[in-house]
Design a protein around this motif. Structure first.
Motif, short mmCIF file in Angstrom:
data_model
loop_
_atom_site.label_atom_id
_atom_site.label_comp_id
_atom_site.label_asym_id
_atom_site.label_seq_id
_atom_site.Cartn_x
_atom_site.Cartn_y
_atom_site.Cartn_z
N ALA A 10 0.83 -1.21 0.00
CA ALA A 10 0.00 0.00 0.00
C ALA A 10 0.87 1.26 0.00
CB ALA A 10 -0.92 -0.01 1.21
N ILE A 11 1.91 1.27 0.84
CA ILE A 11 2.82 2.42 0.87
C ILE A 11 3.54 2.58 -0.46
CG2 ILE A 11 4.92 3.31 1.95
CD1 ILE A 11 4.00 1.91 4.54
N TRP A 12 3.95 1.43 -1.02
CA TRP A 12 4.63 1.45 -2.33
C TRP A 12 3.72 2.09 -3.38
CZ3 TRP A 12 9.43 -0.95 -3.58
CH2 TRP A 12 9.74 -0.99 -4.94
N GLY A 13 2.45 1.68 -3.38
CA GLY A 13 1.51 2.22 -4.35
C GLY A 13 1.30 3.72 -4.19
N LEU A 14 1.22 4.18 -2.93
CA LEU A 14 1.05 5.61 -2.68
C LEU A 14 2.27 6.40 -3.15
CD1 LEU A 14 -0.59 5.51 0.88
CD2 LEU A 14 -1.70 6.12 -1.29
N VAL A 15 3.45 5.84 -2.92
CA VAL A 15 4.68 6.50 -3.39
C VAL A 15 4.68 6.60 -4.92
CG1 VAL A 15 7.19 6.29 -3.56
CG2 VAL A 15 6.05 5.88 -1.37
N GLN A 16 4.28 5.50 -5.58
CA GLN A 16 4.24 5.50 -7.04
C GLN A 16 3.26 6.56 -7.55
OE1 GLN A 16 5.89 3.58 -9.34
NE2 GLN A 16 7.15 2.64 -7.76
N LEU A 17 2.08 6.62 -6.93
CA LEU A 17 1.10 7.62 -7.34
C LEU A 17 1.62 9.04 -7.11
CD1 LEU A 17 -2.23 6.02 -6.01
CD2 LEU A 17 -1.54 6.30 -8.40
N GLY A 18 2.30 9.21 -5.96
CA GLY A 18 2.85 10.53 -5.67
C GLY A 18 3.90 10.95 -6.68
N GLU A 19 4.76 10.02 -7.07
CA GLU A 19 5.79 10.34 -8.05
C GLU A 19 5.19 10.66 -9.41
OE1 GLU A 19 8.58 7.17 -8.18
OE2 GLU A 19 9.64 7.82 -6.36
#
Length: 433
Positions: free
Chosen positions: A99-108
């Motif tokens: 979930a954190i990985w996905g949020l980081v990807q979306l943020g980038e």
């Protein structure tokens, strides 16, 4: 969405999550020449490990298990139950990271779009894709490792039965004649394919060896089928206590015995009648007095309050109805009398507090989900966290107490990891030691 349908959807999602992780691991670690064969083995493994689990989601197939010896079931279902444990554990470990990985990807991605619209281009250093690829490719390697551990925990049996330490529960209004009274609690027997007469007889032997003053059973005596009632009755026969044995019904009892009717009760009547033949009284929104003389303890029994298993709200806690029934029972018991409440759902405790109910005994949560990663500040780390406020053990609020027993049987599949079956014990006292 029905309960079994919800479980089936959850199983599919857990499989999808694990599959994507393992596929990524294959793509990262396996040479291209061998990748096709490995992927074929991966697909075949997912199919074979999940196929036996289908029996638990179709009532007719589940009922057929009652005719199969338990020893045979253990052999046939062992790989699949260990696999289900693996899926749950992998999700609990890797889910938050994903979930954190996905949020980081979306943020980038959002940041790059903003910079592009501002005409700034993609200035700055590029992300370390090789490191990310290594981490993402390694996540799927957890799955076989967890499976090895899960194979050890599947079929946690009554050999692992935990007889809890005796807990002193203070009841200031407790009659002097009952000071020191002992209680043994059982819950969630789920008599069915995996808990049968043999297991119950062993359980009864353990209970009788404790020589309790009172024995209570807080619901889910049967698993899914009324056909298991004779085995439950035969297995529980001979359970002993000085002041009696009392029970309340849980959601699975109504599910198993949904079509029997008597007076105000819809469902569960045959179960209550069967238990009565061996001296176990089922309290269905009733109050009984425990003890002798004018000063007695009020024992309150709360029924499962949604009697329609076809209702989408069948498994949900019925707060408004619970408060209404507790008000009536408390009035019958009397304001000045010490009160003990049996209620299958632990959320009842929050609504029992305004009525000054000294001790509530519950089950239903299976210790937080039967598969626990461990505990954090006394909180069991399992899938029950997303559903229940009170998960396992002793809770005390405003001078009143709740105990949530981990149960004996299984919900659906026979798995227990870090969550052994439990007999809980209590000693009532009028003042703190």
């Amino acid at each position: 969405m029905g309960f079994r349908t919800s479980l089936l959807v959850a199983l599919l999602l857990l499989n999808a999550f694990a599959y994507l992780a393992m596929r990524r691991a294959v793509e990262h670690w396996v040479r291209e020449a061998a990748r096709r064969r490995v992927m074929l083995a991966l697909h075949l493994g997912f199919l074979l490990l999940n196929l036996p689990l289908a029996v638990f989601f179709f009532r007719e197939l589940n009922a057929a298990l009652l005719r199969v010896p338990t020893a045979v079931l253990e052999v046939v279902f062992y790989p699949s139950t260990a696999w289900l444990t693996t899926l749950i554990a992998f999700f609990l470990l890797a889910g938050p990271i994903a979930a954190i990985w996905g949020l980081v990807q979306l943020g980038e991605r959002g940041w790059r779009r903003l910079r592009s619209r501002a005409g700034l281009g993609n200035v700055g250093s590029a992300p370390d894709l090789s490191r990310r690829g290594f981490l993402a490719g390694s996540a799927g390697l957890l799955v076989p490792g967890i499976y090895a551990v899960a194979a050890y925990g599947a079929y946690g049996s009554l050999n692992d039965l935990d007889i809890s330490e005796q807990r002193d529960i203070v009841m200031p209004r407790l009659p002097r004649s009952l000071d020191g009274m002992t209680i043994v609690q059982l819950t969630d027997l789920h008599v069915g394919p995996y808990i049968r007469e043999r297991e119950l007889r062993a359980l009864v032997g353990e209970v009788n060896s404790l020589r309790p003053d009172l024995v209570v059973i807080t619901g889910d005596i049967l698993d899914w089928e009324l056909a298991s009632l004779p085995e439950a009755v035969s297995g529980l026969r001979g359970i002993e206590s000085t002041l009696g044995v009392f029970a309340v019904l849980g959601n699975h009892d109504i599910y198993a015995d949904r079509y029997s009717y008597a007076g105000p009760h819809r469902g569960g009547v045959k179960i209550a009648d069967g238990l009565q033949t061996i001296g176990i009284r089922t309290l269905r929104n009733e109050v009984v007095e425990i003890g002798e003389g004018p000063e007695r303890l009020a024992l309150l029994g709360l029924d499962w309050l949604n009697p329609n298993p076809s209702s989408p709200n069948f498994y949900r806690y019925q707060q408004a109805e619970t408060r209404k029934v507790l008000g009536v029972l408390s009035q019958q018991a009397g304001a000045e009398r010490a009160k003990l409440l049996l209620a299958h759902h632990p959320d009842t405790f929050g609504d029992a507090i305004p009525f000054g109910i000294d001790l509530t005994l519950s089950g239903h949560t299976h210790g937080g989900g039967q598969v626990l990663l461990g505990t954090w500040r006394g909180i069991p780390l399992g899938i029950g966290l997303v559903r229940f406020k009170y998960l396992s053990g002793l809770y005390q609020e405003q001078g009143l107490s709740l105990y949530v027993n981990r149960g004996i049987g299984y919900l659906g599949v026979p798995i227990r990891i870090n969550c052994p079956p439990e007999i809980s014990r209590f000693r009532l006292t009028s003042q703190a030691a």
